[in-house]
Design a protein around this motif. Structure first.
Motif, PDB file in Angstrom:
ATOM      1  N   TYR A 204       0.803  -1.207  -0.075  1.00  0.00           N
ATOM      2  CA  TYR A 204      -0.147  -0.020  -0.074  1.00  0.00           C
ATOM      3  C   TYR A 204       0.994   1.234  -0.008  1.00  0.00           C
ATOM      4  O   TYR A 204       1.762   1.577   0.883  1.00  0.00           O
ATOM      5  CB  TYR A 204      -0.883   0.062   1.280  1.00  0.00           C
ATOM      6  CG  TYR A 204      -1.824  -1.061   1.141  1.00  0.00           C
ATOM      7  CD1 TYR A 204      -1.693  -2.639   1.463  1.00  0.00           C
ATOM      8  CD2 TYR A 204      -3.352  -0.773   0.764  1.00  0.00           C
ATOM      9  CE1 TYR A 204      -2.613  -3.362   1.347  1.00  0.00           C
ATOM     10  CE2 TYR A 204      -4.278  -1.810   0.525  1.00  0.00           C
ATOM     11  CZ  TYR A 204      -3.822  -3.052   0.756  1.00  0.00           C
ATOM     12  OH  TYR A 204      -4.881  -4.024   0.722  1.00  0.00           O
ATOM     13  N   TYR A 206       0.976   5.225   0.008  1.00  0.00           N
ATOM     14  CA  TYR A 206       0.159   6.079   0.378  1.00  0.00           C
ATOM     15  C   TYR A 206       0.789   7.636   0.242  1.00  0.00           C
ATOM     16  O   TYR A 206       1.624   7.994   0.959  1.00  0.00           O
ATOM     17  CB  TYR A 206       0.111   5.975   2.053  1.00  0.00           C
ATOM     18  CG  TYR A 206      -1.209   6.779   2.842  1.00  0.00           C
ATOM     19  CD1 TYR A 206      -2.365   6.296   2.947  1.00  0.00           C
ATOM     20  CD2 TYR A 206      -0.850   8.021   3.307  1.00  0.00           C
ATOM     21  CE1 TYR A 206      -3.394   7.367   3.476  1.00  0.00           C
ATOM     22  CE2 TYR A 206      -1.726   8.984   3.881  1.00  0.00           C
ATOM     23  CZ  TYR A 206      -3.045   8.499   3.854  1.00  0.00           C
ATOM     24  OH  TYR A 206      -3.880   9.229   4.602  1.00  0.00           O
ATOM     25  N   TYR A 245      -2.907   4.668  -2.648  1.00  0.00           N
ATOM     26  CA  TYR A 245      -3.784   5.542  -1.908  1.00  0.00           C
ATOM     27  C   TYR A 245      -3.168   7.066  -1.904  1.00  0.00           C
ATOM     28  O   TYR A 245      -2.069   7.285  -1.879  1.00  0.00           O
ATOM     29  CB  TYR A 245      -3.799   4.983  -0.370  1.00  0.00           C
ATOM     30  CG  TYR A 245      -4.871   3.859  -0.208  1.00  0.00           C
ATOM     31  CD1 TYR A 245      -4.607   2.613  -0.949  1.00  0.00           C
ATOM     32  CD2 TYR A 245      -5.936   4.377   0.394  1.00  0.00           C
ATOM     33  CE1 TYR A 245      -5.745   1.904  -0.649  1.00  0.00           C
ATOM     34  CE2 TYR A 245      -7.010   3.155   0.776  1.00  0.00           C
ATOM     35  CZ  TYR A 245      -6.919   2.014   0.144  1.00  0.00           C
ATOM     36  OH  TYR A 245      -7.943   1.036   0.262  1.00  0.00           O
ATOM     37  N   ARG A 246      -4.029   7.781  -1.738  1.00  0.00           N
ATOM     38  CA  ARG A 246      -3.812   9.360  -1.540  1.00  0.00           C
ATOM     39  C   ARG A 246      -4.291   9.825  -0.190  1.00  0.00           C
ATOM     40  O   ARG A 246      -5.513   9.672   0.221  1.00  0.00           O
ATOM     41  CB  ARG A 246      -4.480  10.283  -2.653  1.00  0.00           C
ATOM     42  CG  ARG A 246      -4.072   9.630  -4.263  1.00  0.00           C
ATOM     43  CD  ARG A 246      -2.604  10.070  -4.331  1.00  0.00           C
ATOM     44  NE  ARG A 246      -2.497  11.506  -4.205  1.00  0.00           N
ATOM     45  CZ  ARG A 246      -2.355  12.609  -4.955  1.00  0.00           C
ATOM     46  NH1 ARG A 246      -3.086  12.113  -6.160  1.00  0.00           N
ATOM     47  NH2 ARG A 246      -2.109  13.625  -4.888  1.00  0.00           N
ATOM     48  N   GLY A 247      -3.399  10.645   0.622  1.00  0.00           N
ATOM     49  CA  GLY A 247      -3.946  11.166   1.802  1.00  0.00           C
ATOM     50  C   GLY A 247      -4.615  12.440   1.373  1.00  0.00           C
ATOM     51  O   GLY A 247      -4.999  12.807   0.139  1.00  0.00           O
ATOM     52  N   SER A 262      -6.187   5.230   8.157  1.00  0.00           N
ATOM     53  CA  SER A 262      -6.758   5.845   6.937  1.00  0.00           C
ATOM     54  C   SER A 262      -6.856   4.873   5.749  1.00  0.00           C
ATOM     55  O   SER A 262      -8.105   5.081   5.345  1.00  0.00           O
ATOM     56  CB  SER A 262      -5.635   6.983   6.694  1.00  0.00           C
ATOM     57  OG  SER A 262      -5.977   7.712   5.404  1.00  0.00           O
ATOM     58  N   ILE A 263      -5.959   3.928   5.621  1.00  0.00           N
ATOM     59  CA  ILE A 263      -6.137   3.000   4.607  1.00  0.00           C
ATOM     60  C   ILE A 263      -7.347   2.215   4.937  1.00  0.00           C
ATOM     61  O   ILE A 263      -8.150   1.853   4.009  1.00  0.00           O
ATOM     62  CB  ILE A 263      -4.934   2.203   4.253  1.00  0.00           C
ATOM     63  CG1 ILE A 263      -3.921   3.258   3.778  1.00  0.00           C
ATOM     64  CG2 ILE A 263      -5.103   1.185   3.365  1.00  0.00           C
ATOM     65  CD1 ILE A 263      -2.526   2.453   3.839  1.00  0.00           C
ATOM     66  N   GLU A 264      -7.441   1.713   6.058  1.00  0.00           N
ATOM     67  CA  GLU A 264      -8.602   0.963   6.431  1.00  0.00           C
ATOM     68  C   GLU A 264      -9.937   1.420   6.419  1.00  0.00           C
ATOM     69  O   GLU A 264     -10.909   0.915   6.479  1.00  0.00           O
ATOM     70  CB  GLU A 264      -8.371   0.394   7.856  1.00  0.00           C
ATOM     71  CG  GLU A 264      -7.383  -0.696   7.810  1.00  0.00           C
ATOM     72  CD  GLU A 264      -6.973  -1.406   9.211  1.00  0.00           C
ATOM     73  OE1 GLU A 264      -8.083  -1.280  10.124  1.00  0.00           O
ATOM     74  OE2 GLU A 264      -5.915  -1.867   9.340  1.00  0.00           O
ATOM     75  N   GLY A 265      -9.843   2.879   6.503  1.00  0.00           N
ATOM     76  CA  GLY A 265     -11.270   3.734   6.364  1.00  0.00           C
ATOM     77  C   GLY A 265     -11.621   3.947   7.483  1.00  0.00           C
ATOM     78  O   GLY A 265     -12.819   4.381   7.810  1.00  0.00           O
ATOM     79  N   PHE A 266     -10.916   4.137   8.585  1.00  0.00           N
ATOM     80  CA  PHE A 266     -10.944   4.633   9.994  1.00  0.00           C
ATOM     81  C   PHE A 266     -10.755   5.978  10.043  1.00  0.00           C
ATOM     82  O   PHE A 266     -10.128   6.711   9.266  1.00  0.00           O
ATOM     83  CB  PHE A 266     -10.727   3.603  11.199  1.00  0.00           C
ATOM     84  CG  PHE A 266     -11.231   2.399  10.932  1.00  0.00           C
ATOM     85  CD1 PHE A 266     -12.428   2.238  11.606  1.00  0.00           C
ATOM     86  CD2 PHE A 266     -10.582   1.283  10.731  1.00  0.00           C
ATOM     87  CE1 PHE A 266     -13.246   0.795  11.829  1.00  0.00           C
ATOM     88  CE2 PHE A 266     -11.446   0.000  10.446  1.00  0.00           C
ATOM     89  CZ  PHE A 266     -12.371   0.075  11.254  1.00  0.00           C
ATOM     90  N   ALA A 268      -8.853   9.250  10.778  1.00  0.00           N
ATOM     91  CA  ALA A 268      -7.093   9.319  10.878  1.00  0.00           C
ATOM     92  C   ALA A 268      -6.508   9.750  12.168  1.00  0.00           C
ATOM     93  O   ALA A 268      -6.272  10.927  12.425  1.00  0.00           O
ATOM     94  CB  ALA A 268      -6.674  10.242   9.771  1.00  0.00           C
ATOM     95  N   PHE A 283      -4.706  -4.198   8.498  1.00  0.00           N
ATOM     96  CA  PHE A 283      -5.837  -5.212   8.520  1.00  0.00           C
ATOM     97  C   PHE A 283      -5.390  -6.521   9.500  1.00  0.00           C
ATOM     98  O   PHE A 283      -5.765  -7.664   9.432  1.00  0.00           O
ATOM     99  CB  PHE A 283      -6.043  -6.035   7.189  1.00  0.00           C
ATOM    100  CG  PHE A 283      -6.327  -4.946   6.434  1.00  0.00           C
ATOM    101  CD1 PHE A 283      -7.621  -4.044   6.356  1.00  0.00           C
ATOM    102  CD2 PHE A 283      -5.393  -4.808   4.885  1.00  0.00           C
ATOM    103  CE1 PHE A 283      -7.984  -3.097   5.316  1.00  0.00           C
ATOM    104  CE2 PHE A 283      -5.920  -3.839   3.949  1.00  0.00           C
ATOM    105  CZ  PHE A 283      -7.060  -3.048   4.156  1.00  0.00           C
TER     106      PHE A 283
END
Lengths: 492, 141
Positions: A204, A206, A245-247, A262-266, A268, A283
């Motif tokens: 990943y 980022y 992924y983009r911040g 952030s990647i997992e969608g929670f 930041a 994960f």
């Protein structure tokens, strides 16, 4: 006879000072057999747009701060060229500002992915051992030996992940952007080597949300790899899948556990440790998180060996470091120097303070670092504290302050930044930075702080350092402590 | 664009939480900000509750919940820019009575001071040059 190779710096910094117009003028003025090539910034942001002309079999002629009106004269050879800057030890930056970006020259050169090929010829244990021997440490700021991180992750079962921290949000630092813009294949090669070392199939990457050109060039390089894979190029078969992924803003997003959320969608915000990411990261799988510059150091180590890597730098901190030098210097830009050189040497390399101005202080490590007074600039670049009050090498940002900015304004600026960027998850950082800022807002200069104010600040700094959840809070006292200690008794 | 439009836009993304950030970027790109219809679409697509999604969005400084001011002008206020003359650019913005967004750092410190006008970054700025760029972006009333 083939024509000339004409390169023009076309990184983000060059484009901000008119590179597009210069490039257009070159295309009009160049001879039909000239090759006109857009390249990244070679680190000399101050000199952009940089134009070089290379006749076959001859050395390059360099022209700096080129205006479109000068192009015809430059290409006809009547304008004297300038000497390229010297004094650096260019390894990681070797292809930046040289390799063409439109067709991604590096990808087609015979040396491309030679480091990865060397890694694939070894089993993962041997790669880890080699990098351990080289002594490569993380260039994001923590300087933790990357081989130890790999070993730690490898103790846990697959699937394992590699997360590339390309968020680079520290004001005054722009090294990762230069690498991604100017030599994206170097990063992809480093990623492939690291993925092989930890036996990882999914990576990943980022990238900072504002670093448009970085993301675009990395995307182009990825597409080239995919095309080679589709063509059946055997060396691409074992390459990991890379998820881009983009911040979306926030200094705290450069903190490694924040990237995972952030990647997992929670939200930041940072995660408490333990568990370490190498045990339960992305994960909840074993995860190695590495900075762009660290990964970009790997291909040369695999290609030239550990002893070569240790030829420069110090025994404890071998190799080179990219340092962003800006502020009151004549030649602001990005410099690659051996670990162990001093901030003073870096300021000299950047041309020193312009005539008629004088150095008041240096900020090292940005809002997570601290101030150094002009008499403290002889500490060698290394991990850890450069001064007990807070200055750190960190990711490698040095800003020279002259009298045009008051120290009080600079302290407030850094304190306000930390207060604004605190994510608010933990109380010490959320409240502490606001309170510290309020104290500085009460007085006109650092020396005017009362004993009671100083005592309160000291207490706040202790709480911030020891009780904050992540690096942002823990490092935020640096600017405050260093300003108090170095300039507290001095009138501004 | 209504919610259905945003849902169509997100169509190809997997229906998973780890697609929240890519989905938000995709939706944000439509107008440069996130209207409620966009946020509802991301919520439905990723199964992340609206209440939580707002919290996630508000943690990122670059996601807007309202349209940006036009013309959109950013002025970098980092230390390197201030030292290189960024205060003169800010003073010019004040003189012109225009709305600018102060930015902490745009990482172009090597060509400071820096501002963004009309989607393009400009370095080594002076007050007069900034003034010209602003006039070109939108005629003064």
């Amino acid at each position: 006879m083939s024509g000339r190779r004409i390169t023009i710096g076309n990184g983000t910094c060059a484009q901000a000072v008119g590179a597009a117009a210069v490039l257009a003028a070159i295309r009009v003025a160049a001879a039909p057999d000239d090759a006109v090539v857009a390249v990244g910034c070679d680190g000399g942001c101050w000199a952009q747009p940089v134009l070089t002309i290379t006749d076959p079999g001859q050395s390059s002629q360099r022209h700096e701060q080129v205006e479109p009106e000068q192009v015809v004269a430059i290409l006809s050879g009547v304008v004297p060229s300038v000497q390229p800057p010297t004094g650096e030890q260019r390894r990681t930056l070797a292809r930046c500002g040289v390799a063409g970006l439109d067709a991604m020259d590096t990808f087609r050169s015979p040396a491309a992915y030679a480091g990865y090929a060397a890694a694939r010829s070894l089993d993962p244990d041997a790669v880890v051992a080699l990098v351990k021997e080289a002594g490569l440490r993380g260039r994001g700021g923590a300087y933790f030996p990357i081989a130890l991180k790999w070993e730690s992750a490898r103790r846990f079962p697959t699937p394992r992940y590699l997360v590339v921290n390309a968020e680079e949000g520290e004001p005054g630092a722009y090294k990762d952007r230069h690498l991604m813009e100017g030599d994206p294949h170097l990063l992809l090669e480093g990623i492939a080597i690291a993925a092989h070392a930890i036996d990882c199939e999914d990576v990943y990457l980022y990238i900072n949300g504002q670093a448009q050109m970085s993301a675009a060039h990395v995307g182009t390089a990825l597409a080239q790899i995919e095309a080679a894979r589709a063509d059946g190029a055997s060396w691409t078969v074992q390459m990991p899948r890379i998820h881009l992924y983009r911040g979306a803003g926030g200094y705290v997003c450069g903190e490694e556990s924040v990237i995972l959320n952030s990647i997992e969608g929670f939200k930041a915000v940072p995660r408490p440790r333990p568990p370490l990411p190498t045990e339960a990261g992305l994960f909840a799988r074993p995860t190695v998180i590495s900075n762009v510059e660290t990964l970009c150091s790997l291909p040369a180590i695999l290609q030239h060996g550990a002893a070569w890597f240790r030829e420069v730098g110090t025994a404890e901190y071998p190799g080179t470091k990219l340092v962003s030098v800006s502020g009151a210097v004549q030649r602001p830009g990005l410099y690659e120097v051996p670990m162990g050189v001093t901030p003073r040497a870096l300021l000299d390399l950047a041309g020193g303070v312009p005539d008629g101005r004088s150095l008041q202080a240096v900020v090292m490590g940005g809002p997570s670092g601290g101030f150094l007074s002009p008499d403290l600039l002889d500490v060698p670049l290394a991990g850890g504290l450069a001064h007990p009050t807070g200055a750190v090498l960190g990711s490698g940002g040095i800003v020279a302050l002259d009298q045009s900015v008051s120290l009080m304004a600079a302290v407030r600026h850094l304190a306000a930044y930390n207060a604004r960027e605190s994510c608010g998850k933990c109380t010490p950082c959320r409240e502490g930075n606001e309170r510290a800022l309020a104290i500085f807002d009460r007085v006109e200069d650092v020396a005017a702080l009362s004993d009671a104010d100083q005592a309160e600040l000291t207490a706040l700094c202790d709480v911030l350092q020891f009780a904050s959840l992540c690096g942002l809070g823990q490092m935020s006292p640096g600017p405050l402590r260093s300003a108090l200690a170095l300039f507290g008794s001095r009138s501004l | 664009m209504d919610r259905r439009g945003y849902e169509d836009l997100l169509g190809d993304l997997p229906h998973r939480r780890d697609q929240v950030l890519p989905a938000l970027h995709l939706a944000h790109g439509v107008m440069g900000w996130l209207p409620e219809s966009a946020i509802e679409a991301v919520s439905r697509h990723t199964f992340v509750p609206l209440s939580e999604l707002y919290g996630i969005i508000s943690g990122y400084s670059e996601f807007r919940l309202a349209p940006p001011h036009t013309p959109h002008i950013e002025v970098c206020t980092g230390l390197s820019c201030l030292i290189a003359g960024g205060d003169a650019v800010l003073a010019t913005a004040l003189d012109l009575s225009i709305t600018v967004e102060p930015i902490a750092c745009r990482f172009l410190c090597g060509v400071a001071p820096v501002a963004m006008v009309g989607g393009h970054y400009y370095g080594r700025l002076t007050g007069p040059r900034f003034s010209t760029l602003v006039a070109r972006a939108e005629p003064m009333p």
